[in-house]
Design an enzyme around this catalytic site. Structure first.
Site, PDB file in Angstrom:
ATOM      1  N   GLN A   1      -3.847 -17.127  -3.215  1.00  0.00           N
ATOM      2  CA  GLN A   1      -4.038 -18.038  -1.920  1.00  0.00           C
ATOM      3  C   GLN A   1      -3.351 -18.444  -0.756  1.00  0.00           C
ATOM      4  OE1 GLN A   1      -3.227 -19.309  -6.183  1.00  0.00           O
ATOM      5  NE2 GLN A   1      -5.559 -20.837  -6.131  1.00  0.00           N
TER       6      GLN A   1
ATOM      7  N   ARG B   1       0.706  -1.669  -0.153  1.00  0.00           N
ATOM      8  CA  ARG B   1       0.145  -0.471  -0.006  1.00  0.00           C
ATOM      9  C   ARG B   1       0.642   1.253  -0.065  1.00  0.00           C
ATOM     10  NH1 ARG B   1      -4.980  -2.218   3.662  1.00  0.00           N
ATOM     11  NH2 ARG B   1      -5.589  -3.551   2.505  1.00  0.00           N
TER      12      ARG B   1
ATOM     13  N   GLY C   1       3.598 -22.402  -2.452  1.00  0.00           N
ATOM     14  CA  GLY C   1       2.868 -22.957  -2.842  1.00  0.00           C
ATOM     15  C   GLY C   1       1.837 -22.646  -4.605  1.00  0.00           C
TER      16      GLY C   1
ATOM     17  N   GLU D   1      -0.859  -9.016  -4.910  1.00  0.00           N
ATOM     18  CA  GLU D   1      -1.714  -9.660  -5.899  1.00  0.00           C
ATOM     19  C   GLU D   1      -2.009 -10.635  -5.983  1.00  0.00           C
ATOM     20  OE1 GLU D   1      -5.141  -8.245  -5.463  1.00  0.00           O
ATOM     21  OE2 GLU D   1      -4.515  -6.084  -4.809  1.00  0.00           O
TER      22      GLU D   1
END
Ligand code: SF4
Length: 360
Positions: free
Chosen positions: A45, A28, A84, A40
């Site tokens: 996830q 931010r 991941g 983003e």
């Protein structure tokens, strides 16, 4: 459904709450669409606290889209190691190359062009365009779905009412402060309207929230009846040669964990022993004969749609030159070199066990 007349007050109260309670997050502090895009995608996830150090290291390692575009895929996967869902890293790499070749290195500013990049869906595009360019683009990530499903007392599980939820997100976004509005609703979902025990008495939206006003916050969002996820048993080989090296293979680029390195092995068939499975898989996948030795470690890991237990054995190479029959590449490496390759999380415990057993 929440009343349309409440929308101006919903915007005002949320933005006022965000001004006081919003989280101070590293992405931010910037308006750089490249950095915001990275955040983003990492957040798609993965939890915020896990993402922060990865995000900071990534920007040191790949500070611009040009640097990412020319990076080696193995270095990109290595920087992603532990987060991941590795297709995200491969898509970032491909999208960076696309931005350089098709957009002269400038991040596109239209939703259509952004959504045409690999790995970017509508909500990620909305998140990037609102945060980087203050465009009034709606978002609908998991947090936002939950908040809206409660605010409007959605009568269906969110997955079956996606069009309705997009409509609500579009209706609510503040056209004058879309950047702050989207960040605020994500914060509301992450810190107040949490999956369990939402803190409604501190929520700026309780005055209009249908779930709160009908005591339905525990029941909403409605859930799909879930079926148990499959559990696969996998035999895994840590194969040594007589030079003290270990055999590793690289998965094919497409599919789950594509491009990552691993210890070879495969699924144990019904009625098959772990040892027989390992011998068979290694013969089929690498074309070599091995002797299966001691059990090293068993590792449990849960993916989104299934669980695995890896049964890992030390093995000795007997004969044959390893071939990449079912994988992209095979290599003999020294145990100390293992840290240079990107492995899936479940394999990290195997590496630790190997290095520990070497020390003892
Ligand atoms: S009042 Fe409660 S359930 Fe409704 S949006 Fe706020 S935290 Fe969520």
């Amino acid at each position: 459904m929440f009343p349309a007349a409440a929308i101006p007050e919903l915007r005002r109260s949320l933005l006022a709450w965000y001004g006081q309670q919003g989280r101070d997050l590293p992405w931010r502090q910037t308006r750089d669409p490249y950095a915001i895009w990275i955040s983003e995608v990492m957040l798609q996830q993965t939890q915020v606290q896990t993402v922060i150090p990865y995000y900071q290291r990534w920007l040191e390692r790949f500070p611009t889209v040009e640097v990412l575009a020319i990076a080696d895929l193995n270095a990109v996967l290595k920087a992603w190691e532990g987060l991941g869902y590795y297709s995200r890293a491969r898509n970032l790499h491909r999208a960076a190359q696309q931005i350089v070749t098709e957009h002269q290195g400038r991040f596109p500013e239209s939703a259509t062009a952004v959504e045409a990049l690999p790995g970017i869906g509508r909500t990620t595009a909305g998140g990037i365009l609102s945060a980087a360019f203050n465009q009034p683009q709606a978002i609908l990530d998991g947090n936002v779905k939950r908040v809206l499903a409660r605010l409007g007392a959605l009568p269906l599980p969110p997955a079956r009412a996606i069009a309705q939820l997009w409509q609500w997100s579009e209706a609510l976004i503040d056209p004058d402060q879309p950047r702050d509005f989207n960040q605020a609703i994500m914060d509301l979902g992450a810190t107040i309207c949490t999956p369990r025990k939402p803190v409604c008495d501190r929520c700026p939206w309780s005055f209009a929230c249908a779930a709160y006003n009908t005591q339905m916050t525990e029941q909403l969002p409605l859930r799909e009846a879930s079926s148990p996820i499959p559990h696969k048993q996998i035999g895994v080989a840590v194969i040594w040669n007589d030079r003290g090296q270990i055999l590793i293979d690289q998965r094919k680029p497409e599919g789950l964990l594509g491009g990552l390195w691993e210890f070879p092995g495969g699924k144990i068939e019904a009625g098959e022993s772990i040892e027989d499975c390992i011998r068979r898989e290694i013969q089929e996948e690498l074309g070599i004969a091995i002797a299966v030795g001691d059990h090293l470690i068993s590792v449990d890991h849960t993916y989104t749609h299934f669980r695995v237990t890896l049964h890992v054995h030390y093995c000795q190479h007997l004969e044959g030159e390893p071939q990449a029959i079912e994988c992209a590449e095979v290599r003999w490496v020294e145990p100390t070199e293992l840290s240079e390759f990107a492995f899936p999380k479940a394999n990290q415990q195997i590496i630790t066990a190997i290095l520990k057993s070497k020390v003892q």
